[in-house]
Design a protein around this motif. Structure first.
Motif, PDB file in Angstrom:
ATOM      1  N   GLY A 166       6.849   4.830  -6.944  1.00 22.61           N
ATOM      2  CA  GLY A 166       7.274   5.076  -5.565  1.00 22.61           C
ATOM      3  C   GLY A 166       6.379   6.136  -4.959  1.00 22.61           C
ATOM      4  O   GLY A 166       6.123   7.164  -5.579  1.00 22.61           O
ATOM      5  N   VAL A 167       5.851   5.872  -3.766  1.00 28.22           N
ATOM      6  CA  VAL A 167       5.067   6.890  -3.053  1.00 28.22           C
ATOM      7  C   VAL A 167       5.862   7.299  -1.812  1.00 28.22           C
ATOM      8  O   VAL A 167       6.235   6.446  -1.005  1.00 28.22           O
ATOM      9  CB  VAL A 167       3.682   6.353  -2.625  1.00 28.22           C
ATOM     10  CG1 VAL A 167       2.934   7.398  -1.791  1.00 28.22           C
ATOM     11  CG2 VAL A 167       2.840   5.973  -3.839  1.00 28.22           C
ATOM     12  N   ILE A 168       6.116   8.594  -1.683  1.00 27.10           N
ATOM     13  CA  ILE A 168       6.797   9.105  -0.489  1.00 27.10           C
ATOM     14  C   ILE A 168       5.749   9.802   0.367  1.00 27.10           C
ATOM     15  O   ILE A 168       5.102  10.757  -0.081  1.00 27.10           O
ATOM     16  CB  ILE A 168       7.932  10.090  -0.870  1.00 27.10           C
ATOM     17  CG1 ILE A 168       8.975   9.373  -1.742  1.00 27.10           C
ATOM     18  CG2 ILE A 168       8.579  10.669   0.390  1.00 27.10           C
ATOM     19  CD1 ILE A 168      10.135  10.254  -2.183  1.00 27.10           C
ATOM     20  N   GLY A 169       5.552   9.299   1.580  1.00 31.99           N
ATOM     21  CA  GLY A 169       4.581   9.919   2.484  1.00 31.99           C
ATOM     22  C   GLY A 169       3.425   8.989   2.793  1.00 31.99           C
ATOM     23  O   GLY A 169       2.821   8.399   1.885  1.00 31.99           O
ATOM     24  N   THR A 170       3.121   8.871   4.075  1.00 29.41           N
ATOM     25  CA  THR A 170       2.048   7.979   4.518  1.00 29.41           C
ATOM     26  C   THR A 170       1.107   8.701   5.492  1.00 29.41           C
ATOM     27  O   THR A 170       0.755   8.176   6.551  1.00 29.41           O
ATOM     28  CB  THR A 170       2.636   6.708   5.184  1.00 29.41           C
ATOM     29  OG1 THR A 170       3.581   7.118   6.181  1.00 29.41           O
ATOM     30  CG2 THR A 170       3.329   5.821   4.176  1.00 29.41           C
ATOM     31  N   GLY A 171       0.722   9.932   5.131  1.00 28.48           N
ATOM     32  CA  GLY A 171      -0.345  10.631   5.864  1.00 28.48           C
ATOM     33  C   GLY A 171      -1.680  10.267   5.225  1.00 28.48           C
ATOM     34  O   GLY A 171      -1.776   9.298   4.462  1.00 28.48           O
ATOM     35  N   SER A 172      -2.715  11.057   5.494  1.00 25.68           N
ATOM     36  CA  SER A 172      -4.061  10.739   4.975  1.00 25.68           C
ATOM     37  C   SER A 172      -4.057  10.572   3.462  1.00 25.68           C
ATOM     38  O   SER A 172      -4.717   9.677   2.919  1.00 25.68           O
ATOM     39  CB  SER A 172      -5.044  11.851   5.318  1.00 25.68           C
ATOM     40  OG  SER A 172      -5.145  12.018   6.694  1.00 25.68           O
ATOM     41  N   SER A 173      -3.324  11.447   2.750  1.00 23.83           N
ATOM     42  CA  SER A 173      -3.327  11.388   1.282  1.00 23.83           C
ATOM     43  C   SER A 173      -2.659  10.105   0.798  1.00 23.83           C
ATOM     44  O   SER A 173      -3.205   9.385  -0.042  1.00 23.83           O
ATOM     45  CB  SER A 173      -2.601  12.595   0.681  1.00 23.83           C
ATOM     46  OG  SER A 173      -3.144  13.797   1.156  1.00 23.83           O
ATOM     47  N   GLY A 174      -1.446   9.830   1.311  1.00 20.50           N
ATOM     48  CA  GLY A 174      -0.724   8.623   0.896  1.00 20.50           C
ATOM     49  C   GLY A 174      -1.543   7.379   1.201  1.00 20.50           C
ATOM     50  O   GLY A 174      -1.675   6.469   0.374  1.00 20.50           O
ATOM     51  N   ILE A 175      -2.130   7.352   2.385  1.00 19.36           N
ATOM     52  CA  ILE A 175      -2.875   6.162   2.831  1.00 19.36           C
ATOM     53  C   ILE A 175      -4.108   5.907   1.955  1.00 19.36           C
ATOM     54  O   ILE A 175      -4.506   4.759   1.734  1.00 19.36           O
ATOM     55  CB  ILE A 175      -3.193   6.308   4.346  1.00 19.36           C
ATOM     56  CG1 ILE A 175      -1.936   5.914   5.123  1.00 19.36           C
ATOM     57  CG2 ILE A 175      -4.407   5.506   4.773  1.00 19.36           C
ATOM     58  CD1 ILE A 175      -1.991   6.073   6.616  1.00 19.36           C
ATOM     59  N   GLN A 176      -4.683   6.973   1.412  1.00 23.05           N
ATOM     60  CA  GLN A 176      -5.804   6.779   0.470  1.00 23.05           C
ATOM     61  C   GLN A 176      -5.315   6.389  -0.923  1.00 23.05           C
ATOM     62  O   GLN A 176      -5.949   5.590  -1.610  1.00 23.05           O
ATOM     63  CB  GLN A 176      -6.611   8.076   0.343  1.00 23.05           C
ATOM     64  CG  GLN A 176      -7.455   8.378   1.562  1.00 23.05           C
ATOM     65  CD  GLN A 176      -8.393   9.548   1.319  1.00 23.05           C
ATOM     66  OE1 GLN A 176      -8.083  10.471   0.574  1.00 23.05           O
ATOM     67  NE2 GLN A 176      -9.536   9.530   1.963  1.00 23.05           N
ATOM     68  N   ALA A 177      -4.196   6.983  -1.346  1.00 24.18           N
ATOM     69  CA  ALA A 177      -3.737   6.758  -2.726  1.00 24.18           C
ATOM     70  C   ALA A 177      -3.070   5.393  -2.907  1.00 24.18           C
ATOM     71  O   ALA A 177      -3.212   4.758  -3.960  1.00 24.18           O
ATOM     72  CB  ALA A 177      -2.762   7.877  -3.127  1.00 24.18           C
ATOM     73  N   ILE A 178      -2.348   4.941  -1.875  1.00 22.26           N
ATOM     74  CA  ILE A 178      -1.533   3.718  -2.014  1.00 22.26           C
ATOM     75  C   ILE A 178      -2.352   2.494  -2.466  1.00 22.26           C
ATOM     76  O   ILE A 178      -1.978   1.835  -3.441  1.00 22.26           O
ATOM     77  CB  ILE A 178      -0.731   3.487  -0.702  1.00 22.26           C
ATOM     78  CG1 ILE A 178       0.437   4.494  -0.652  1.00 22.26           C
ATOM     79  CG2 ILE A 178      -0.245   2.049  -0.557  1.00 22.26           C
ATOM     80  CD1 ILE A 178       1.035   4.731   0.726  1.00 22.26           C
ATOM     81  N   PRO A 179      -3.503   2.176  -1.832  1.00 28.54           N
ATOM     82  CA  PRO A 179      -4.252   0.997  -2.295  1.00 28.54           C
ATOM     83  C   PRO A 179      -4.729   1.130  -3.739  1.00 28.54           C
ATOM     84  O   PRO A 179      -4.802   0.139  -4.476  1.00 28.54           O
ATOM     85  CB  PRO A 179      -5.457   0.949  -1.338  1.00 28.54           C
ATOM     86  CG  PRO A 179      -5.041   1.720  -0.142  1.00 28.54           C
ATOM     87  CD  PRO A 179      -4.127   2.792  -0.638  1.00 28.54           C
ATOM     88  N   GLU A 180      -5.056   2.355  -4.155  1.00 31.87           N
ATOM     89  CA  GLU A 180      -5.542   2.562  -5.532  1.00 31.87           C
ATOM     90  C   GLU A 180      -4.391   2.431  -6.526  1.00 31.87           C
ATOM     91  O   GLU A 180      -4.541   1.814  -7.586  1.00 31.87           O
ATOM     92  CB  GLU A 180      -6.197   3.947  -5.656  1.00 31.87           C
ATOM     93  CG  GLU A 180      -7.506   4.062  -4.913  1.00 31.87           C
ATOM     94  CD  GLU A 180      -8.544   3.041  -5.369  1.00 31.87           C
ATOM     95  OE1 GLU A 180      -8.740   2.911  -6.588  1.00 31.87           O
ATOM     96  OE2 GLU A 180      -9.139   2.361  -4.505  1.00 31.87           O
ATOM     97  N   ILE A 181      -3.256   3.022  -6.207  1.00 29.37           N
ATOM     98  CA  ILE A 181      -2.101   2.937  -7.119  1.00 29.37           C
ATOM     99  C   ILE A 181      -1.654   1.470  -7.237  1.00 29.37           C
ATOM    100  O   ILE A 181      -1.310   0.997  -8.325  1.00 29.37           O
ATOM    101  CB  ILE A 181      -0.953   3.850  -6.616  1.00 29.37           C
ATOM    102  CG1 ILE A 181      -1.387   5.323  -6.669  1.00 29.37           C
ATOM    103  CG2 ILE A 181       0.320   3.637  -7.445  1.00 29.37           C
ATOM    104  CD1 ILE A 181      -0.403   6.310  -6.065  1.00 29.37           C
TER     105      ILE A 181
END
Ligand code: NAP
Length: 535
Positions: free
Chosen positions: A183-198
């Motif tokens: 589960g990823v909580i947060g969709t700022g710059s960090s979340g938006i970069q991490a989500i496709p990789e995770i």
């Protein structure tokens, strides 16, 4: 406790700011030490090693300009630098200029107290050898704008039985998500970069989104050799241009008004910038940052792009920001972010509509549903700009605490100095352009200004320098007035402290651009440091 260490200057933080500050002061003949919490250099880029962590400023521009040899010898490999490459670059800088011998790693500063009688700072830190006091005439805060990460206060977190990570404090060895429910909580710059990789590893990924962000494609790839050769051949000119624009990048903002040129031209310019990649699209017309009507055109354009990428219309709708202008939160720069939601094992949960009620031992519960997780990733951001300073007990004249002085919001003169805190200077502090510009350009300007100011004090037999209260008040007012001329205050952003419950809602960075800001700093210096009390 060990015997106090005595130096001319103590610098807190070994990121871009601290490294360059140390180099400059050493060359000036001052004895300086850097105290650094991490076990290596890098600052923000040391801690932000989450999957996909990459700078949104292009490699050739996100680097030091002070040494042409350094510029020529370092080889960037990609259009945008990824975290490991930035870490390697800063490591190279530390080694090349032999900086490490004056950096105390794994050293956390607890307090910095100005001793009125001795006119020096007493900085107390804890490190591998226990508690240490460092006494210094100058105290330089190179603590970073995004260094104090925060987990939201969600009930039950301590009961969660799975793994928990924050993007801003990522473990050194990385995290293996293979076969895990994440589960990823947060969709700022960090979340938006991490989500496709995770999503590439996880067996299932649930993204908890409270506010959608405007994101544009990075179009990253190997650095074009021809372009790189051209930058190298013209680096002096590139740097000069970077220092002469509001953003600290070597290209000026668009000069046409989106309201004057007609729909066909607007579409053409947006298309050009979308295919160019990166956040330059946010300034491709002159009025996108100041006119809501102009800004709406870009917002509509990006929302239209989301429709073309995201296959499920309901998911696309959830991903579209609706209630603030583009750029009032920092534009995110992504690689395949929206397309990730087309994958069958990726879900988007709108926690604005259904807020997270608690973390359970097994996962995340909203009012409506419970989501089982093996791993929780907080991409929930920072106590930005002030957090890294307010977590240190900083006391100026007469024991006055910085936390108290800033109780109603940060107050500085030029983002560099605080009234009542003599000989304390901050690099990229609140009230300076910092996060609204290319950070490295902004940092270099600050480090050079502080270095020259210290030289002026030494050459003129002056012991202390601090902002005069009336100049500090005037600057705070000016920072606010300038922000009011833009659309920047129309979002609940970290620029305004809106992401931290209880934090005063004050616009912190200076939105007037680097050019105007630099002119002002130069003018202050030329006038014998007008607005500073020098004693
Ligand atoms: P951020 O922009 O503050 O985003 C935090 C996210 O967490 C937001 O989506 C926020 O939602 C959400 N959030 C916070 N508390 C929550 C809660 N209780 N429940 C649900 N959601 C919650 O932080 P960030 O993404 O780390 O980025 C910070 C800044 O770092 C960026 O703006 C950028 O300047 C810099 N950065 C740059 C790069 C780059 O160079 N490419 C990469 C990463 C970061 P709300 O919006 O609703 O509060």
């Amino acid at each position: 406790m060990r015997a106090p260490e005595r130096v001319d200057a103590v610098i807190i933080g070994a990121g871009f700011s601290g490294l360059y500050m140390l180099k400059r002061l050493r060359e000036r003949g001052l004895e300086a030490v850097v105290l650094e919490r991490g076990d290596d250099v890098g600052g923000t880029w040391y801690w932000n090693r989450y999957p996909g962590a990459r700078c949104d400023v292009e490699s050739p521009y996100y680097s030091f300009s002070f040494d042409p040899e350094l510029e020529q010898e370092w080889e960037w490999t990609e259009r945008y630098p990824a975290q490991p490459e930035l870490q390697a670059y800063m490591s190279h800088v530390a080694d090349r200029y032999d900086l490490r011998r004056d950096i105390r790693f794994e050293t956390t500063v607890g307090s910095a107290v100005f001793d009125d009688a001795a006119r020096e700072w007493e900085v107390t830190s804890s490190g591998p050898q226990g508690e240490q006091v460092t006494r210094a005439r100058f105290c330089i805060m190179a603590t970073g704008c995004l260094s104090s990460s925060r987990n939201p206060d969600i009930e039950g977190l301590e009961d969660f039985t799975g793994e928990v990570y924050h993007t801003g404090e990522w473990p050194q060895g990385g995290v293996d998500f293979t076969g895990k429910r994440v589960g990823v909580i947060g969709t700022g710059s960090s979340g938006i970069q991490a989500i496709p990789e995770i999503a590439k590893q996880a067996s299932h990924l649930t993204v908890f989104q409270r506010t959608p962000n405007f994101s544009v494609p990075a179009l990253n790839g190997p650095l074009d050799p021809e372009f790189w050769a051209d930058v190298k051949a013209n680096y002096r000119d590139v740097r000069k241009r970077a220092r002469s624009t509001p953003t600290g990048m070597p290209f000026p903002p668009g000069s046409e008004s989106a309201l004057d040129v007609g729909d066909a031209r607007v579409q053409e310019v947006f298309d050009e910038h979308w295919t160019l990649g990166g956040f330059r699209i946010g300034a491709c017309f002159s009025d996108l940052g100041i006119s809501r009507e102009a800004n709406d055109k870009l917002a509509d354009y990006i929302r239209g792009k989301i429709d073309t990428i995201v296959e499920d219309p309901a998911t696309a709708e959830k991903l579209k920001p609706r209630d603030y202008p583009v750029g009032a939160k920092r534009i995110c720069v992504d690689t395949d972010y929206y397309a990730t939601f087309n994958l069958p094992h990726v879900d988007l949960v709108d926690v604005r509509a259904n807020p997270i009620s608690r973390i359970t031992p097994e996962g995340v519960a909203t009012g409506q549903e419970e989501y089982a997780m093996d791993v929780l990733v907080f991409a929930t951001g920072y106590d930005a700009m002030t957090g890294s300073l307010s977590r240190i007990d900083i006391r100026g004249r007469d024991g006055r605490s910085l936390r108290d002085h800033w109780a109603a919001g940060p107050k500085t003169y030029l983002g560099l100095s605080v009234a009542g805190f003599p000989n304390m200077f901050s690099v990229a502090g609140p009230g300076s352009p910092s996060v609204l510009t290319n950070m490295v350009t902004a940092i270099e300007l600050h480090v050079e200004w502080i270095d020259e100011h210290i030289a002026y004090l030494c050459q003129n037999g002056l012991e202390t320098s601090e902002a005069l209260p009336e100049f500090e008040d005037e600057w705070v007012q000016h920072v606010n007035d300038v922000a009011d001329m833009t659309l920047m205050k129309q979002a609940n952003s970290w620029y305004l402290g809106a992401n931290v419950p209880g934090k005063p809602r004050v616009f912190m960075p200076y939105a007037g651009g680097l050019t105007a800001y630099t002119q002002r700093c130069d003018q202050v210096a030329e006038q014998g440091y007008h607005g500073f009390q020098l004693a």
